[in-house]
Design an enzyme around this catalytic site. Structure first.
Site, PDB file in Angstrom:
ATOM      1  CE1 TYR A  85      -4.148  -1.637   0.381  1.00 44.61           C
ATOM      2  CE2 TYR A  85      -3.592  -2.295   2.392  1.00 44.61           C
ATOM      3  CZ  TYR A  85      -4.477  -2.294   1.277  1.00 44.61           C
ATOM      4  OH  TYR A  85      -5.543  -3.060   1.484  1.00 44.61           O
ATOM      5  CG  ASN A 130      -9.889  -1.135   5.317  1.00 42.67           C
ATOM      6  OD1 ASN A 130     -10.885  -0.179   5.349  1.00 42.67           O
ATOM      7  ND2 ASN A 130      -9.749  -2.047   6.162  1.00 42.67           N
ATOM      8  CB  ALA A 131      -3.847  -0.452   5.639  1.00 35.93           C
ATOM      9  CD  GLU A 132      -6.696  -4.062   9.546  1.00 31.85           C
ATOM     10  OE1 GLU A 132      -7.807  -3.912   8.811  1.00 31.85           O
ATOM     11  OE2 GLU A 132      -5.671  -4.421   8.939  1.00 31.85           O
ATOM     12  CD  GLU A 191     -10.401  -4.696   2.288  1.00 32.03           C
ATOM     13  OE1 GLU A 191     -11.358  -4.165   3.074  1.00 32.03           O
ATOM     14  OE2 GLU A 191      -9.301  -5.299   2.433  1.00 32.03           O
ATOM     15  CE1 TYR A 260      -6.619 -10.557   6.027  1.00 34.35           C
ATOM     16  CE2 TYR A 260      -8.218 -10.002   4.184  1.00 34.35           C
ATOM     17  CZ  TYR A 260      -7.034  -9.926   4.987  1.00 34.35           C
ATOM     18  OH  TYR A 260      -6.079  -8.883   4.382  1.00 34.35           O
ATOM     19  CD  GLU A 303      -6.158  -7.185   1.674  1.00 34.61           C
ATOM     20  OE1 GLU A 303      -6.490  -7.321   2.470  1.00 34.61           O
ATOM     21  OE2 GLU A 303      -6.221  -5.720   1.177  1.00 34.61           O
ATOM     22  CE1 TYR A 368      -3.504  -7.597   9.959  1.00 37.60           C
ATOM     23  CE2 TYR A 368      -3.281  -9.564   8.921  1.00 37.60           C
ATOM     24  CZ  TYR A 368      -3.863  -8.467   9.333  1.00 37.60           C
ATOM     25  OH  TYR A 368      -5.475  -8.523   8.556  1.00 37.60           O
TER      26      TYR A 368
END
Length: 1013
Positions: A85, A130-132, A191, A260, A303, A368
């Site tokens: 990203y 996004n990517a937290e 997303e 996921y 992903e 992670y």
């Protein structure tokens, strides 16, 4: 299951014959013929590639000298690519700056290193990621509502993202594969499954989203990007932006799916609530999805789960037990059986949410549970992943396969099933075996019924059965080509192979103590050249009954710990490894081709990590890491006689079977000095009634309207993002509010919003009232606070002080959720007493970004931060000494500093973490750890469990003095007591230089800070 089998049969009859296998159209969307794709896989420069990528984010390790460490570890594991990203917010501190040049903001070294290391790049620039991460990667200046609701074709939002997207597109165009670089795809948005109004099956397009995508696509093309534009589906229900699904002009070239299958969070309850009952190790069908939604495109998992993030309140250290080596073994092999030929693991390296990069769902760590840990350690999950990625890189037949069947009929044990994929051109076949109930962890044995060029067989034919022990999967190959030779079958898994002097050396592995059997065409006899841990070795020469194929030699064995060597009469060498030996087996490339041709590799067993290999005449130069004094064995061309390891010659001997052996050096012993003594100073002068809030730090909070869609309960608007004159808005971390009033108020009602785990504390005229301590899943809280009449001033203005913590903005549509005070109502008779004014202070300089190296996310509005006490070079001579104690009583905020010298020797890679703990009777406090000016940890023992905070070299000066700071905010009158220590995570003898000069990343204090008192 019956539906799937019917689909497979119809598909096989229509498409799976060798005559039709090449009739799937190769797409390039009239871009160029450098990157093409079809139903099977991506093709680059005319060569098909199994794209196995791992995701990492440079802005989570803001030290350019360490990026090579991550890339070399990805390459060494057998990956062919990495994904990344690009974070709009990190590069755009305000609405007139796009910084791709300062410090770690310059990403071009990564794109150059990708070429040098030999990895393709899947670049993902957003604008939304996004990517937290804070606001999902939106710069916080777009979260006020002034730019509309975001992620649409609103002209205000378009004007906001265009400068950034134009710049990153221009940069990419210079490093894309069509320009001689290694970037092969370019993801616009993330997303974003908003193409349709209602069900995707109706194909009723949502125009604002479609026009937005068209604008992004046009911008990329206008600025030189001519590689495939891609998108990733947030789930299987979205089905957006795919050319196989609709003919919309907004569609991208290739669409991938995010998946996921385990819980994406270490808090399993959130997955139960979203997807129904959580079932560990339950696999997901992708084959039907891809056949239905994008049959002419590669099956692409843009992903796929590489781990799980750890939320506020999650377990200390994350949840590697839930998402560890067993998960990697089972789920990644399952993807192979589903015909997936492009996978991006999210994450391969998570890194650190330093500063205020994190969103409220996750705290400082972004480890992670990744194969490469936050502190850069590689362990069992990395090695287990490597067992498959090395195989997929070597198994060229995987790039063109058809699913020819699945079920338990392939196994002699109904508890075991297989998914069978076959290359229609070569007949190379891959049997992906796993428990029929994928959640099962039983120990099962079986024979496998396979089709080969010798006909139908049940394997193994001579040795012990195949074994699935626990949450495991195995890929059994038949008619597997390695060099000019072919495996008829192998019940041991193929690790990799290399062609040395024209003859292949093949590496096979089985779990420790298990049996395997392989059959090689053309062989008649073999001999055991080395038997380390092997037993029950048997040789079985055979002949094709039809006398058309020729001879084959079968070898059965049981492999204990170690590596055995079998040499065939054809010159083929077969290495048999148990799992642990396979973990430390490497196939470094001799060139920069990411696909690593078999004749451009060597094989090495033993080291902790092999980063690179180069042959110069009779010498092989290896670079890597050793964790201890240990043996190394090198399989290379016969011309190689000498080994150099990290530029030092090793004492080398040659084995009877042609390899070279030597010993690796022991890493040095390193000890850290004790931290301390510490000095401290008060860091909340603002709570005093007579404090003057007239410096440049303070802005009048007087807005009577707002663009934010959330309407405040009271006015003026007390949303921190609103103030003051741009570029001096206060968007992140701690803000301080001062509200003035006169009259006999008896209390105050406050409603404050700051994201999950936020908190705030309140003082009246210097007297502490109360705090909201926070909750891991609460974003907004209300307090009604009574006033003690003795604290009310009748002769002067009263001052209410609110210190408000902020854990970041929400993602997606929540990015506009305000941070600040939603309601501030004084309680008085008939409501007659009102606030006369409010003032607010935040990050020094706000959006002016006075620390452009570290960036605006690094600090907040505490007095210590505004004044630069966290920075190297600040003079604390007048501060009080406190020895080793970091504690005080009363509700207050103090700042502590100490100097810590380091002298790490060259030739060692050392990883260091800080450890924080509560040492008193209360955990009701918040702390921030600063290292050489970088905010490297938020310690919140009342809510969170994270106590370990890795700090990378470069931020830590490994050959000099280090400024360590700690802000300590006691939220109750019990005060606070914190303990700070540091530790070594590992010491490796290494080619990685961690003693580099990174002073440019650690700018020091300047007198400019004084204006923000």
């Amino acid at each position: 299951m019956a539906r799937l089998l019917t689909k497979i049969l119809v598909y096989f009859l229509l498409f799976a014959s060798p005559l039709l296998a090449n009739q799937w159209p190769l797409h390039n969307d009239s871009l160029n013929d450098v990157v093409q794709w079809d139903h099977y896989s991506f093709e680059l420069n005319g060569q098909r590639l199994f794209v196995f990528a791992g995701e990492w984010h440079y802005w989570r390790i803001p030290v350019p000298e360490l990026w090579i460490d991550i890339l070399e570890k990805i390459k060494a594991a057998g990956f062919t690519a990495f994904a990344m990203y690009v974070n709009w917010a990190y590069h755009a501190p305000n609405n007139h700056t796009v910084d791709f040049s300062t410090g770690a903001h310059d990403i071009t070294p990564i794109l150059e290193m990708a070429k040098e290391v030999g990895l393709y790049v899947l670049l993902r620039p957003g604008p939304y990621i996004n990517a937290e991460t804070n606001a999902g990667g939106f710069p916080l200046w777009v979260t006020t509502g002034e730019y509309g609701s975001l992620r649409n074709n609103d002209s205000r939002y378009t004007a906001a993202w265009e400068p950034y997207f134009t710049k990153i597109s221009e940069i990419t165009s210079k490093y894309q594969i069509s320009s001689g670089g290694n970037v092969i795809t370019y993801q616009i948005e993330n997303e974003f499954g908003d193409q349709w109004t209602g069900s995707p099956s109706l194909r009723v397009e949502y125009e604002p989203a479609a026009k937005y995508m068209e604008l992004l696509e046009a911008n990329a093309r206008q600025n030189g990007v001519d590689i495939p534009l891609i998108a990733n589906e947030p789930n299987v229900r979205a089905i957006s932006w795919g050319k196989d699904w609709s003919n919309s002009s907004a569609n991208v070239d290739v669409v991938g799916l995010d998946s996921y299958p385990s819980c994406w969070s270490c808090d399993l309850s959130v997955c139960t609530g979203t997807n129904g009952e959580y079932i560990a190790y339950e696999v997901v069908d992708y084959y039907d999805y891809f056949q239905e939604t994008q049959p002419t495109m590669p099956s692409f998992l843009a992903e796929f789960q590489g781990g799980s993030y750890n939320p506020w309140g999650g377990p200390a250290g994350g949840c590697p037990g839930d998402i560890g080596p067993d998960f990697a073994n089972l789920f990644y092999r399952w993807n192979i059986g589903q015909r997936v030929t492009a996978i991006n693991l999210y994450m391969i390296f998570g890194g650190t949410n330093w500063g205020a990069i994190a969103t409220p769902v996750v705290a400082t760590s972004y480890d992670y549970s990744s194969p490469i840990s936050e502190n850069r350690t590689i362990g069992a999950k990395y090695y287990e992943t490597k067992l498959l990625t090395m195989f997929t890189r070597a198994a060229k037949d995987l790039t063109v396969t058809d699913l020819v069947g699945n079920g338990t009929q392939y196994s002699t044990n109904s508890a075991v099933q297989a998914y069978v994929i076959k290359n229609p051109n070569t007949n190379g076949t891959f049997y992906v075996t796993l428990h029929t109930n994928s959640s099962s962890s039983t120990d099962e044995t079986f024979q496998l019924r396979v089709q080969t060029s010798f006909g139908a067989l049940s394997v193994p034919r001579y040795g012990n059965s195949i074994q699935l022990n626990g949450h495991q999967s195995k890929i059994i190959v038949t008619d597997f080509q390695f060099g000019s030779h072919k495996l008829l079958y192998s019940t041991a898994e193929v690790l990799t192979y290399a062609v040395l002097d024209g003859i292949p050396t093949l590496a096979l592995w089985v779990p420790t103590g298990e049996s395997g059997e392989f059959s090689v065409l053309g062989g008649k006899w073999a001999s055991v050249q080395r038997c380390e841990g092997c037993s029950g070795v048997g040789f079985y020469p055979g002949q094709d009954s039809s006398n058309q194929t020729g001879s084959e030699l079968t070898v059965s064995f049981t492999q204990g710990q170690g590596m055995s060597v079998i040499e065939l009469d054809t010159g083929v060498r077969v290495l048999l490894l148990d799992r642990e030996s396979a973990y430390y087996f490497w196939a470094p490339a001799l060139n920069t081709d990411p696909s690593v041709p078999a004749d451009q590799s060597v094989l090495i067993q033993g080291p902790h990590l092999v980063r690179s290999a180069k042959i110069d005449g009779s010498t092989i130069h290896l670079k890597g890491d050793s964790a201890q004094a240990s043996p190394i064995e090198v399989f290379a061309s016969k011309q190689v006689q000498v080994i150099f390891w990290n530029d030092k010659e090793l004492k080398t001997s040659k084995t009877s079977y042609g390899s070279l052996q030597a010993s690796l050096p022991q890493p040095p012993t390193i000890k850290l000095p004790s931290l301390g003594p510490w000095k401290y100073n008060d860091s909340l002068p603002e709570k005093a009634q007579d404090y003057k809030d007239t410096s440049a730090a303070w802005i009048s909070a007087d807005h009577l309207n707002t663009s934010n869609p959330t309407v405040p309960t009271t006015y003026p608007v007390l949303y921190a993002d609103e103030y003051g004159d741009p570029p001096e808005c206060f968007h992140n971390s701690i803000r301080i509010w001062r509200g003035y009033f006169t009259g006999n108020a008896t209390g105050v009602i406050l409603s404050v919003q700051g994201g999950d785990a936020f908190g705030f504390s309140v003082w009246l005229n210097g007297q502490f009232l109360d705090s909201y301590l926070g909750d891991a899943s609460v974003e907004q809280s209300n307090l009604t606070l009574p006033f003690d009449v003795s604290h009310i001033s009748t002769s002067s203005e009263n001052v209410l002080v609110v210190v408000h913590d902020d854990t970041g903005h929400d993602e997606t549509t929540g990015a506009l959720n305000p941070r600040g005070i939603l309601q501030a109502t004084l309680v008085s008779e008939n409501g007659s007493v009102k606030f006369s004014q409010w003032r607010v202070a935040g990050t020094a300089g706000g959006e002016t970004n006075i620390d452009s190296t570290r960036g605006p996310y690094n600090e907040g509005g505490l007095y210590a931060e505004r004044m630069g006490w966290h920075l190297p070079g600040f003079k604390d001579d007048s501060w009080s000494g406190t020895g080793s104690q970091l504690n005080f009583t009363a509700a207050d905020i103090k700042f502590y500093r100490t100097n810590a010298p380091l002298k790490i020797p060259e030739g060692a890679d050392v990883s260091i973490s800080f450890e924080l703990s509560a040492c008193g009777t209360t955990d009701a406090f918040r702390a921030q750890l600063f290292v050489n000016g970088y905010q490297m940890g938020r310690f919140n023992p009342y809510i969170g469990n994270q106590i370990e905070f890795p700090v990378p070299p470069g931020i830590l000066d490994y050959t000099g003095d280090n400024t360590i700071g700690l802000s300590l905010w006691a939220q109750t009158e019990s005060g606070a007591c914190a303990s700070v220590d540091w530790k070594i995570n590992y010491v490796l003898e290494s080619s990685l230089d961690v003693t580099f000069d990174a002073e440019y990343l650690r700018p020091g204090w300047t007198s400019e800070r004084l204006q923000y008192s």
